[in-house]
Scaffold this motif. Structure first.
Motif, short mmCIF file in Angstrom:
data_model
loop_
_atom_site.label_atom_id
_atom_site.label_comp_id
_atom_site.label_asym_id
_atom_site.label_seq_id
_atom_site.Cartn_x
_atom_site.Cartn_y
_atom_site.Cartn_z
N MET A 10 0.84 -1.20 0.00
CA MET A 10 0.00 0.00 0.00
C MET A 10 0.88 1.25 0.00
N ARG A 11 0.65 2.13 -0.97
CA ARG A 11 1.41 3.36 -1.02
C ARG A 11 0.48 4.54 -1.28
N TYR A 12 0.70 5.61 -0.51
CA TYR A 12 -0.01 6.85 -0.76
C TYR A 12 0.94 7.82 -1.46
N ALA A 13 0.39 8.58 -2.40
CA ALA A 13 1.12 9.74 -2.92
C ALA A 13 0.47 10.94 -2.26
N VAL A 14 1.27 11.76 -1.58
CA VAL A 14 0.73 12.89 -0.81
C VAL A 14 1.07 14.18 -1.54
N VAL A 15 0.04 14.90 -1.96
CA VAL A 15 0.26 16.16 -2.68
C VAL A 15 -0.45 17.30 -1.96
N SER A 16 0.07 18.50 -2.12
CA SER A 16 -0.58 19.67 -1.54
C SER A 16 -0.31 20.89 -2.41
N ASP A 17 -1.19 21.88 -2.27
CA ASP A 17 -0.96 23.19 -2.89
C ASP A 17 -0.59 23.08 -4.38
N ILE A 18 -1.47 22.43 -5.11
CA ILE A 18 -1.30 22.29 -6.56
C ILE A 18 -1.49 23.65 -7.23
N HIS A 19 -2.43 24.42 -6.69
CA HIS A 19 -2.66 25.80 -7.13
C HIS A 19 -2.78 25.96 -8.65
N SER A 20 -3.62 25.11 -9.24
CA SER A 20 -3.96 25.27 -10.67
C SER A 20 -2.74 25.23 -11.59
N ASN A 21 -1.67 24.58 -11.13
CA ASN A 21 -0.46 24.42 -11.94
C ASN A 21 -0.50 23.03 -12.59
N LEU A 22 -1.09 22.99 -13.77
CA LEU A 22 -1.32 21.71 -14.46
C LEU A 22 -0.02 21.01 -14.83
N GLU A 23 0.94 21.79 -15.34
CA GLU A 23 2.20 21.18 -15.79
C GLU A 23 2.91 20.46 -14.64
N ALA A 24 2.96 21.10 -13.48
CA ALA A 24 3.62 20.47 -12.33
C ALA A 24 2.84 19.24 -11.86
N ARG A 47 4.72 10.20 -12.02
CA ARG A 47 5.63 9.41 -11.19
C ARG A 47 4.89 8.37 -10.35
N LEU A 48 3.54 8.40 -10.42
CA LEU A 48 2.76 7.48 -9.61
C LEU A 48 2.58 6.15 -10.33
N GLU A 49 2.32 5.13 -9.53
CA GLU A 49 1.89 3.86 -10.11
C GLU A 49 0.37 3.82 -10.04
N GLY A 50 -0.22 2.95 -10.88
CA GLY A 50 -1.68 2.93 -11.06
C GLY A 50 -2.49 2.85 -9.79
N ASP A 51 -2.03 2.06 -8.82
CA ASP A 51 -2.88 1.88 -7.65
C ASP A 51 -2.45 2.73 -6.46
N ASP A 52 -1.55 3.68 -6.67
CA ASP A 52 -1.23 4.62 -5.60
C ASP A 52 -2.48 5.43 -5.26
N HIS A 53 -2.77 5.53 -3.98
CA HIS A 53 -3.92 6.31 -3.51
C HIS A 53 -3.43 7.74 -3.27
N LEU A 54 -4.12 8.70 -3.86
CA LEU A 54 -3.70 10.08 -3.74
C LEU A 54 -4.29 10.72 -2.49
N LEU A 55 -3.45 11.29 -1.65
CA LEU A 55 -3.92 12.10 -0.52
C LEU A 55 -3.62 13.54 -0.89
N CYS A 56 -4.67 14.36 -0.96
CA CYS A 56 -4.48 15.75 -1.38
C CYS A 56 -4.85 16.68 -0.23
N LEU A 57 -3.89 17.52 0.15
CA LEU A 57 -4.03 18.34 1.36
C LEU A 57 -4.60 19.74 1.07
N GLY A 58 -5.19 19.92 -0.09
CA GLY A 58 -5.91 21.17 -0.35
C GLY A 58 -5.14 22.22 -1.10
N ASP A 59 -5.85 23.33 -1.39
CA ASP A 59 -5.37 24.37 -2.31
C ASP A 59 -5.07 23.79 -3.68
#
Ligand code: ZN
Length: 242
Positions: A1-15, A22-34
């Motif tokens: 089990m692996r989580y990918a933890v992201v935050s503050d994407i701020h409408s930056n599509l390229e990033a 870099r994620l694998e298909g079954d990585d669960h995304l944890l998104c901390l907002g913004d």
């Protein structure tokens, strides 16, 4: 089990696209907002996020985009970008943001944008604010964003707090005798003087969090910010990482 933890994407599509690559298909995304605010692609970022298995909490820019909450605290460039975001956000994405909560608690971790209740949008910037956060919850691990600075605080059983930056990435081995606050940094607008985007992988079984930094096409985002007539400072700061 692996989580990918992201935050503050701020409408930056390229990033965000490079991060997701870099994620694998079954990585669960944890998104901390913004997810939105500042940048030129709010709808596209929301659609990418919604297309993956995810657990997401609200950031202050998300709340401001859907109901103006806290907008009086925003600096002029942030406020202008939120007004712009409100104008382009589609109804479906707005409705989805409206379903999100301010925190998510798993036995192993707590997710909040800035800090634990009662003030979800407080900035944890030093050991004093970190201690207050540890005192506000019994979660062994608090995952945060908000400051756009990749770093961590570790609380030992004797009450001492240690601190480390992840300006160039790094790994935390989670010792069960400690409690942790981990800020994975910002995908879409890093502010720790490294313009590389930042996010983390969390492997609960291995008790490990790895913060990783990566390049993305900054100039392309800067050009989009200019074309959207968003404040120029929002383009410039991406190149400086501040
Ligand atoms: Zn933010």
């Amino acid at each position: 089990m692996r989580y990918a933890v992201v935050s503050d994407i701020h409408s930056n599509l390229e990033a965000f696209q490079v991060a997701l690559g870099r994620l694998e298909g079954d990585d669960h995304l944890l998104c901390l907002g913004d997810i939105v605010g500042y940048g030129p692609n709010p709808n596209e970022c929301l659609e990418l996020l919604r297309g993956r298995i995810n657990t997401t909490v609200l950031g202050n820019h998300d709340v401001a985009a859907i109901d103006n909450f806290g907008i009086e605290w925003f600096n002029p460039a942030a406020r202008e970008a939120i007004r712009w975001t409100q104008g382009v956000l589609n109804a479906e994405n707005k409705a989805w943001l409206n379903t999100l909560g301010y925190e998510y608690r798993d036995p192993a971790f707590l997710m909040v944008h800035g800090a634990p209740s009662p003030d979800y949008f407080e900035y944890i910037l030093d050991k004093d604010t970190a201690r207050k956060a540890f005192d506000s919850t019994d979660a062994p691990l608090i995952l945060i964003g908000h400051t756009h600075i990749a770093e961590m605080y570790a609380l030992a059983a004797d009450g001492t707090i240690s601190h480390r930056h992840f300006q160039n990435g790094g790994t935390v081995e989670l010792d069960p005798a400690f409690r942790y606050i981990v800020n994975v940094g910002s995908v879409g607008q890093p502010r720790d003087l490294n313009p590389q985007a930042s996010f983390g992988f969390y492997q609960p079984d291995e008790r490990r969090i790895e913060v990783t930094r990566f390049d993305y096409p900054i100039a392309a985002v800067q050009e989009k910010i200019e074309c959207a007539h968003l404040p120029e400072v929002l383009a410039r700061r991406l190149g400086l990482g501040r």
